[in-house]
Design a protein around this motif. Structure first.
Motif, short mmCIF file in Angstrom:
data_model
loop_
_atom_site.label_atom_id
_atom_site.label_comp_id
_atom_site.label_asym_id
_atom_site.label_seq_id
_atom_site.Cartn_x
_atom_site.Cartn_y
_atom_site.Cartn_z
N LYS A 1 50.20 47.17 39.56
CA LYS A 1 48.94 46.20 39.29
C LYS A 1 49.69 45.22 38.99
O LYS A 1 49.37 45.00 37.68
CB LYS A 1 47.80 46.72 38.64
CG LYS A 1 47.04 48.15 39.36
CD LYS A 1 45.87 48.59 38.82
CE LYS A 1 45.06 50.44 39.36
NZ LYS A 1 44.55 48.86 40.65
N SER B 1 46.97 43.12 36.78
CA SER B 1 46.49 43.58 35.48
C SER B 1 47.77 43.46 34.06
O SER B 1 48.06 43.50 34.11
CB SER B 1 46.24 44.51 36.25
OG SER B 1 45.11 45.28 35.02
N PRO C 1 31.59 47.17 38.89
CA PRO C 1 33.55 47.10 38.86
C PRO C 1 34.13 46.07 39.76
O PRO C 1 33.16 46.28 41.34
CB PRO C 1 33.54 48.40 39.33
CG PRO C 1 32.63 49.09 38.66
CD PRO C 1 31.94 48.18 38.79
N GLY C 2 34.49 44.96 39.86
CA GLY C 2 34.86 44.27 40.84
C GLY C 2 34.36 42.66 40.56
O GLY C 2 35.03 41.58 41.05
N ASP D 1 38.00 46.73 37.74
CA ASP D 1 38.53 47.72 39.08
C ASP D 1 37.96 48.97 38.64
O ASP D 1 37.45 49.77 37.53
CB ASP D 1 39.91 47.53 39.33
CG ASP D 1 40.55 48.53 39.22
OD1 ASP D 1 40.37 49.35 38.42
OD2 ASP D 1 41.87 48.61 39.24
N GLU D 2 37.59 49.94 40.29
CA GLU D 2 37.41 50.89 39.77
C GLU D 2 38.09 52.35 38.81
O GLU D 2 37.76 53.11 38.24
CB GLU D 2 37.25 51.52 41.01
CG GLU D 2 36.85 50.88 42.46
CD GLU D 2 35.06 51.20 42.09
OE1 GLU D 2 35.28 51.63 41.52
OE2 GLU D 2 34.02 50.29 43.00
N GLU D 3 39.29 52.08 39.08
CA GLU D 3 40.56 52.41 38.22
C GLU D 3 40.02 52.07 37.14
O GLU D 3 40.64 52.79 35.72
CB GLU D 3 41.81 52.73 38.96
CG GLU D 3 42.29 53.41 39.78
CD GLU D 3 43.15 53.04 40.69
OE1 GLU D 3 41.84 53.43 42.19
OE2 GLU D 3 42.65 51.56 40.95
N PHE E 1 41.36 42.82 34.77
CA PHE E 1 42.63 41.98 35.01
C PHE E 1 41.48 40.42 34.81
O PHE E 1 40.63 40.04 35.11
CB PHE E 1 41.90 41.43 36.98
CG PHE E 1 42.79 42.68 37.52
CD1 PHE E 1 44.23 42.92 38.52
CD2 PHE E 1 42.45 44.44 37.95
CE1 PHE E 1 43.93 43.53 38.97
CE2 PHE E 1 42.55 45.39 38.40
CZ PHE E 1 43.94 45.31 38.86
#
Length: 566
Positions: free
Chosen positions: A381, A384, A406-407, A448-450, A454
């Motif tokens: 990533k 990130s 998220p996102g 993000d989902e994890e 970012f």
């Protein structure tokens, strides 16, 4: 490997473990903190006494061990107490990155007084503002800062001044540092609360006067532990992903860190110096940033950690002496204080023998890091800056302050024990920046989902082109991936039809050439057409920077004429 990262994270922060997380009330807000953290920086420095005869501070031919530093620190604190400095009083440090900076810092914080980090680049009227705003009892300075202070000295008749590295006899009214360090090495007793101020660092704001951020002992200690945690959790996760149940075996190499950015900012002081100190590492100082000298020191001092602004890492790897210099001791090469561009992440992986790319994202207002990422996670990533550290909660919000899923892109807010108390003498600014314990970072981001953050841009740096948001960081990433671009910044240029257009200033690498139309064609393969810079300035001199190595984007933009752009 992200599943293993969650497992490793849960293991290290579980009850009874070193990084166990607790929730406590701080200034009326529930915050995460480390249950087993040292209480104060005084405790951290006391722990460092166990490193004994290991080298601690290196500057040119000067070398100082931990044992010698402990004695110096006690002498400095004893002298300060003899001058009437008590817990809660402020002491200013105004100097280059000399070894005396860290010695003074540990002395002041260990006696319960408060460090005021004076920006060494300040001219006399800026120094006047900092001294008037923070009202220190004592100022510890070098000769250059003393010369600037002489111009404003009449306005501070009660300020006690001591100067380091005097070449001649101390001027009238100035105490020679030799007298300070010859005081008895007896640390004054001090009762320090973890939420007392440890230091005041001035934010490097680009508009208005800088604000004095109040960093607490708890915030600084938690920042050190966050960095230690980050250095452990990701290797443990990768070990698990490879089938091992434990972190990689073997004794870790002795830490040797190059201090490349100013100690009056959190990058060098809180993140590099304090983390190296708790590990018994060596701090190698430079008179000023110079890539040639940095390469020499990396080889000579077997530097293991080089963490500065990304442009410094880029300069090291682009240097003509890079290939002929032994950089194999480096285990981590990266940066903080600015986003590390994806092409640089890739270059570190390709060009360094043993070093892993890494970055930390943080702020003065969080006493250091907000997130950290390295090695395979960073390479996977590369845009990130990693997941938020354990003591911080993070969320992205819309203009109404509502949490986004998220996102989705919004302003990043964070909350935890390493958020500052506030800004001295600026209650309105404190209220604007912190809502119910949540710090408004001013950075546009998504998570993000994890759970990885970012960064997209600074909220104030976005280009609004015909109703479309253009994030300068994305444009800069595309420009940096073009051969010949050594330095670049993107920014808004006023436009009668669209409101704003995208502009970019580029410093071309010595010996290279950049064809602007070919560059635009390269960007069109990476960006939507409306994001490709309409105005491009090719410069023959490096871009201007502030004391911490960040580009002075607004100053540069204001100096460029549209008619000179390609």
């Amino acid at each position: 490997m992200y599943k293993e990262l969650k497992e490793a994270w849960a293991e290290l922060t579980a009850p009874g473990q070193m990084f166990e997380i607790a929730e406590i009330d701080i200034r009326g807000v529930t915050n995460r903190t480390y249950a087993n953290a040292p209480g104060t920086l005084k405790d951290v420095w006391a722990m460092a006494a166990g490193h004994g005869d290991k080298e601690y501070l290196v500057y040119n031919d000067e070398r100082c061990t931990y044992a010698q530093s402990q004695a110096y620190v006690a002498s400095i604190a004893n002298w300060l107490a003899s001058q009437g400095v008590k817990p809660g009083d402020r002491v200013a440090i105004a100097m280059r990155n000399y070894p005396e900076w860290m010695l003074a810092y540990w002395a002041i914080t260990s006696m319960g007084a408060v460090v005021v980090g004076m920006n060494a680049w300040w001219v006399p009227h800026e120094m006047h503002y900092g001294l008037e705003d923070s009202a220190p009892k004592v100022m510890i300075c070098d000769v250059e800062r003393l010369q600037r202070f002489e111009e404003i000295r009449a306005d501070f008749p009660d300020l006690i001044v001591t100067a380091v590295r005097l070449e001649n006899e101390a001027p009238e009214g100035v105490i020679d540092w030799v007298e300070v360090i010859n005081s008895p090495a007896e640390m004054p007793a001090a009762d320090i609360d973890p939420d007392d101020d440890a230091c005041v660092f001035y934010t490097s704001g680009t508009t208005g006067r800088p604000k004095g951020a109040q960093l607490t002992h708890r915030g600084c200690v938690n920042n050190v532990m966050n960095l230690v945690f980050a250095n452990m959790v990701q290797p443990l996760a990768l070990a698990k992903a490879s089938g091992s149940t434990d972190a990689p075996a073997g004794e870790a190499p002795a830490v040797s860190a190059l201090v490349a950015t100013p100690l009056f900012h959190v990058t060098a002081n809180n993140c590099v110096a304090q983390t190296a100190t708790i590990a018994g590492g060596k701090l190698v100082h430079m008179y000023k940033w110079d890539a040639t000298e940095a390469l020499k020191l990396i080889e000579q001092e077997q530097i293991t950690t080089f963490s500065a602004v990304p442009m410094m890492a880029r300069e090291v790897m682009m240097h003509p002496d890079f290939e002929s210099t032994d950089t194999s001791s480096l285990k981590m090469l990266g940066g903080g204080g600015a986003a590390m561009q994806p092409d640089l992440v890739e270059k570190v992986g390709q060009k360094m023998a043993n070093a892993q790319p890494g970055t930390g994202y943080g702020m003065t207002e969080t006493c250091g890091v907000i997130s950290s990422v390295s090695s395979a996670f960073f390479q996977d990533k590369p845009t990130s800056c990693g997941p938020p550290v354990p003591t911080l909660e993070a969320k992205c919000v819309n203009e109404a302050g509502e949490t986004l899923p998220p996102g989705e892109i919004g302003e990043l807010w964070v909350k935890g024990s390493n958020v500052i108390k506030g800004y001295i003498n600026r209650p309105e600014a404190t209220a604007e920046s912190i809502t119910d314990g949540w710090l408004h970072t001013g950075d546009v981001a998504f998570i993000d989902e994890e759970g990885f953050i970012f960064l997209v841009d600074r909220a104030k740096d976005m280009v609004l082109r015909g109703g479309e948001n253009v994030y300068c960081a994305e444009v800069e990433n595309a420009l940096f991936s073009y051969d010949g671009v050594a330095e670049c910044v993107a920014f808004a240029v006023p436009d009668d039809r669209l409101g704003e257009e995208v502009g970019a200033a580029i410093y071309v690498a010595p010996g290279d050439t950049v064809d602007v139309e070919a560059l635009r064609g390269h960007c069109k393969g990476l960006l939507a057409p409306y994001k490709v810079p309409r105005y491009v300035w090719l410069l023959t001199e490096p871009l201007p920077r502030n004391a911490n190595g960040k580009f002075l984007k607004r100053e540069l933009r204001d100096s460029l004429a549209v008619e000179d752009a390609a």
